[in-house]
Design a protein around this motif. Structure first.
Motif, PDB file in Angstrom:
ATOM      1  N   VAL A 119       0.821  -1.209   0.000  1.00 30.15           N
ATOM      2  CA  VAL A 119       0.000   0.000   0.000  1.00 30.15           C
ATOM      3  C   VAL A 119       0.855   1.260   0.000  1.00 30.15           C
ATOM      4  CG1 VAL A 119      -1.611   1.356   1.425  1.00 30.15           C
ATOM      5  CG2 VAL A 119      -2.008  -1.085   1.071  1.00 30.15           C
ATOM      6  N   TYR A 120       2.058   1.191   0.546  1.00 29.15           N
ATOM      7  CA  TYR A 120       2.859   2.391   0.846  1.00 29.15           C
ATOM      8  C   TYR A 120       3.158   3.290  -0.350  1.00 29.15           C
ATOM      9  CZ  TYR A 120       7.112   5.105   1.621  1.00 29.15           C
ATOM     10  OH  TYR A 120       8.043   6.107   1.645  1.00 29.15           O
ATOM     11  N   SER A 299      -6.340   4.327   1.850  1.00 30.46           N
ATOM     12  CA  SER A 299      -5.117   4.635   1.105  1.00 30.46           C
ATOM     13  C   SER A 299      -5.296   5.843   0.191  1.00 30.46           C
ATOM     14  CB  SER A 299      -4.668   3.417   0.289  1.00 30.46           C
ATOM     15  OG  SER A 299      -5.646   3.042  -0.661  1.00 30.46           O
ATOM     16  N   ILE A 300      -6.504   6.042  -0.321  1.00 29.26           N
ATOM     17  CA  ILE A 300      -6.779   7.230  -1.137  1.00 29.26           C
ATOM     18  C   ILE A 300      -6.797   8.481  -0.253  1.00 29.26           C
ATOM     19  CG2 ILE A 300      -8.533   8.392  -2.538  1.00 29.26           C
ATOM     20  CD1 ILE A 300      -9.320   5.532  -3.523  1.00 29.26           C
ATOM     21  N   ILE A 301      -7.504   8.383   0.887  1.00 30.08           N
ATOM     22  CA  ILE A 301      -7.560   9.513   1.824  1.00 30.08           C
ATOM     23  C   ILE A 301      -6.159   9.871   2.306  1.00 30.08           C
ATOM     24  CG2 ILE A 301      -8.358  10.239   4.117  1.00 30.08           C
ATOM     25  CD1 ILE A 301     -10.860   8.524   3.643  1.00 30.08           C
ATOM     26  N   ALA A 302      -5.357   8.836   2.635  1.00 33.39           N
ATOM     27  CA  ALA A 302      -4.022   9.067   3.185  1.00 33.39           C
ATOM     28  C   ALA A 302      -3.117   9.799   2.197  1.00 33.39           C
ATOM     29  CB  ALA A 302      -3.396   7.732   3.591  1.00 33.39           C
ATOM     30  N   SER A 327      -3.146  13.579  -7.095  1.00 34.58           N
ATOM     31  CA  SER A 327      -2.323  13.075  -8.200  1.00 34.58           C
ATOM     32  C   SER A 327      -1.383  11.949  -7.796  1.00 34.58           C
ATOM     33  CB  SER A 327      -1.496  14.228  -8.803  1.00 34.58           C
ATOM     34  OG  SER A 327      -2.342  15.272  -9.248  1.00 34.58           O
ATOM     35  N   ILE A 328      -1.379  11.548  -6.520  1.00 37.41           N
ATOM     36  CA  ILE A 328      -0.385  10.561  -6.059  1.00 37.41           C
ATOM     37  C   ILE A 328      -1.039   9.320  -5.442  1.00 37.41           C
ATOM     38  CG2 ILE A 328       1.467  12.248  -5.717  1.00 37.41           C
ATOM     39  CD1 ILE A 328       0.770  12.289  -2.739  1.00 37.41           C
ATOM     40  N   THR A 329      -2.277   9.015  -5.810  1.00 35.61           N
ATOM     41  CA  THR A 329      -2.995   7.910  -5.161  1.00 35.61           C
ATOM     42  C   THR A 329      -2.793   6.556  -5.851  1.00 35.61           C
ATOM     43  OG1 THR A 329      -5.012   8.390  -6.409  1.00 35.61           O
ATOM     44  CG2 THR A 329      -4.776   9.454  -4.265  1.00 35.61           C
ATOM     45  N   SER A 330      -2.248   6.533  -7.063  1.00 33.43           N
ATOM     46  CA  SER A 330      -2.081   5.248  -7.764  1.00 33.43           C
ATOM     47  C   SER A 330      -0.909   4.465  -7.194  1.00 33.43           C
ATOM     48  CB  SER A 330      -1.865   5.489  -9.264  1.00 33.43           C
ATOM     49  OG  SER A 330      -0.702   6.255  -9.482  1.00 33.43           O
ATOM     50  N   ARG A 331      -1.045   3.141  -7.183  1.00 34.61           N
ATOM     51  CA  ARG A 331       0.042   2.251  -6.773  1.00 34.61           C
ATOM     52  C   ARG A 331       0.516   1.472  -7.989  1.00 34.61           C
ATOM     53  NH1 ARG A 331      -2.459   5.078  -2.707  1.00 34.61           N
ATOM     54  NH2 ARG A 331      -1.671   4.480  -0.655  1.00 34.61           N
ATOM     55  N   GLY A 351      -2.614  -8.078  -5.382  1.00 37.61           N
ATOM     56  CA  GLY A 351      -2.710  -7.825  -6.820  1.00 37.61           C
ATOM     57  C   GLY A 351      -3.980  -7.085  -7.186  1.00 37.61           C
ATOM     58  N   ILE A 352      -5.104  -7.507  -6.608  1.00 36.74           N
ATOM     59  CA  ILE A 352      -6.379  -6.837  -6.884  1.00 36.74           C
ATOM     60  C   ILE A 352      -6.362  -5.414  -6.350  1.00 36.74           C
ATOM     61  CG2 ILE A 352      -8.863  -6.858  -6.374  1.00 36.74           C
ATOM     62  CD1 ILE A 352      -8.648  -9.936  -6.288  1.00 36.74           C
ATOM     63  N   TYR A 353      -5.800  -5.237  -5.150  1.00 35.35           N
ATOM     64  CA  TYR A 353      -5.696  -3.884  -4.576  1.00 35.35           C
ATOM     65  C   TYR A 353      -4.888  -2.971  -5.506  1.00 35.35           C
ATOM     66  CZ  TYR A 353      -3.827   0.030  -2.055  1.00 35.35           C
ATOM     67  OH  TYR A 353      -3.459   1.305  -1.728  1.00 35.35           O
ATOM     68  N   ILE A 354      -3.744  -3.465  -5.966  1.00 34.61           N
ATOM     69  CA  ILE A 354      -2.863  -2.648  -6.818  1.00 34.61           C
ATOM     70  C   ILE A 354      -3.593  -2.241  -8.100  1.00 34.61           C
ATOM     71  CG2 ILE A 354      -0.755  -2.677  -8.214  1.00 34.61           C
ATOM     72  CD1 ILE A 354       0.359  -4.657  -6.041  1.00 34.61           C
ATOM     73  N   LEU A 355      -4.315  -3.206  -8.705  1.00 31.35           N
ATOM     74  CA  LEU A 355      -5.036  -2.910  -9.948  1.00 31.35           C
ATOM     75  C   LEU A 355      -6.089  -1.829  -9.733  1.00 31.35           C
ATOM     76  CD1 LEU A 355      -5.759  -3.558 -12.893  1.00 31.35           C
ATOM     77  CD2 LEU A 355      -7.315  -5.306 -12.021  1.00 31.35           C
ATOM     78  N   ILE A 356      -6.924  -1.997  -8.695  1.00 30.56           N
ATOM     79  CA  ILE A 356      -7.992  -1.019  -8.442  1.00 30.56           C
ATOM     80  C   ILE A 356      -7.407   0.332  -8.067  1.00 30.56           C
ATOM     81  CG2 ILE A 356      -9.995  -0.471  -7.011  1.00 30.56           C
ATOM     82  CD1 ILE A 356     -10.473  -3.484  -6.713  1.00 30.56           C
TER      83      ILE A 356
END
Length: 391
Positions: A119-120, A299-302, A327-331, A351-356
């Motif tokens: 997530v980081y 993770s989006i809020i953070a 602008s920095i929420t994508s992993r 993997g699913i988290y990273i994709l979404i």
């Protein structure tokens, strides 16, 4: 495509990338998203392909090499002094809090650490590509965003090293961590010395060869070699590539280097996103849906908070700080590396988290200016002073 002749398979993949990229332009969707989708569709057909793996890594190396060209030594020093507080806030909100969330959901220490590690980090490649393709690289917030990405690129190798030790059952000692930090410092010091005392004196040499067909061998060779040196030291190739770009920035021939290198990057970089998509296996369903939803929301809020609060500390206005946060929420790439250390449901979940998160992050990046305008209104244009003629 395993039984397909190599050149036919390679040509088909490149043409598919072209088609998806062309469709993206027509429907105003970044090619990055569609390249990842193509990777998921092709899946096992292109997995474990050594040529694709090498080409995609060279593509990402060249992206960070070209980014490094935008940060001469003096500019990087100024950025580092201003971004450290935002970087520490990023660690607290996007590594510490996700770990606590996983622990609250009943996961053990290692699983919580793996997921919080995935997530980081913001996707450096997706963010940098979008900054460039949307022509926002010259915006005020881009310096802060790139500074955060560099900070993460320094933290992520340490995080990966700790997780490799934990997942292999070995204890990670303070001495091993200290050695890793020392390697990063040595790699950066070598780059600084080479830039200042070697490459700064090569301007005339580059002017003589920049029209020659061998010039591309010079620029790509330096980028890949220094990226390779970083890997040899147990660090990230993108960190080495970025430092290589900083070295060549000292030549003051940045435009000539960019003109030569960008076409090669544009050919190879889509392969990285294709490869990334092929690593996401959706055949086993979605595990831990409740945790996934909570983690995505937090993770989006953070990341937005890192932009809003850290951006203010950096000296940006409220408007620009919010635009940075959105602008920095994508992993992306570092998250994939960390997720690959996991197994079973943890790997599928990551993997699913990273994709979404990548999809949501790209959408938020695209609409960041409109969202900011909606909240703060249109920026006021400075009034022009009218000179009144005397007499």
């Amino acid at each position: 495509m395993h039984d397909t002749p190599f050149y036919l398979a390679a040509g088909m993949i490149i043409l598919l990338l072209f088609i998806f990229g062309f469709i993206g332009r027509k429907i105003h969707v970044p090619g990055v998203i569609l390249y990842i989708v193509l990777g998921i569709i092709l899946g096992g057909l292109i997995s474990d392909n050594a040529v694709l793996d090498i080409a995609s890594k060279i593509g990402i190396i060249l992206m960070f090499f070209l980014l490094g060209l935008e940060f001469p030594m003096s500019k990087l020093g100024e950025t580092a002094k201003k971004v450290w507080s935002g970087g520490l806030l990023n660690i607290a909100l996007n590594l510490g809090v996700p770990f606590l969330i996983c622990y609250f959901f009943g996961l053990n220490f290692l699983t919580s650490f793996l997921i919080s590690g995935a997530v980081y980090a913001t996707s450096s490649s997706i963010t940098a590509k979008l900054l460039e393709s949307t022509k926002r690289m010259a915006n005020i917030e881009s310096e802060y965003i790139l500074g955060l990405l560099i900070f993460e690129d320094l933290v992520a190798p340490i995080l990966v090293a700790v997780l490799i030790g934990l997942t292999s059952g070995q204890k990670v000692t303070g001495g091993q961590l200290g050695l890793l930090v020392l390697k990063i410092a040595v790699l950066a010091l070598i780059a600084i010395l080479l830039g200042r005392y070697v490459f700064s004196k090569l301007s005339n040499f580059i002017e003589r060869i920049n029209d020659e067909d061998i010039f591309i061998l010079f620029t790509v060779g330096i980028a890949v070699a220094y990226g390779g040196l970083a890997v040899y030291l147990g660090l990230s190739e993108v960190l080495g590539a970025f430092l290589a770009g900083m070295m060549l920035a000292e030549t003051n021939e940045i435009e000539e280097i960019e003109i030569t290198t960008i076409p090669v990057r544009d050919l190879l970089l889509p392969l990285f996103f294709l490869s990334f998509g092929s690593t996401i296996d959706l055949s086993h369903g979605v595990p831990m849906i409740g945790l996934l939803i909570v983690m995505l929301i937090w993770s989006i809020i953070a990341k937005i908070l890192v932009g809003v609060v850290g951006g203010r500390w950096y000296g940006l206005s409220k408007r620009v700080s919010l635009r940075a946060g959105l602008s920095i929420t994508s992993r992306g790439e570092f998250s994939v590396v960390i997720a690959s250390l996991a197994s079973g449901t943890t790997k599928v979940f990551s993997g699913i988290y990273i994709l979404i998160a990548a999809f949501i992050g790209i959408v938020l990046f695209i609409f960041a200016p409109k969202i900011t305008t909606k909240i703060y209104g249109s920026p006021k244009k400075p009034k022009k002073k009218i000179k009144v003629p005397e007499g």
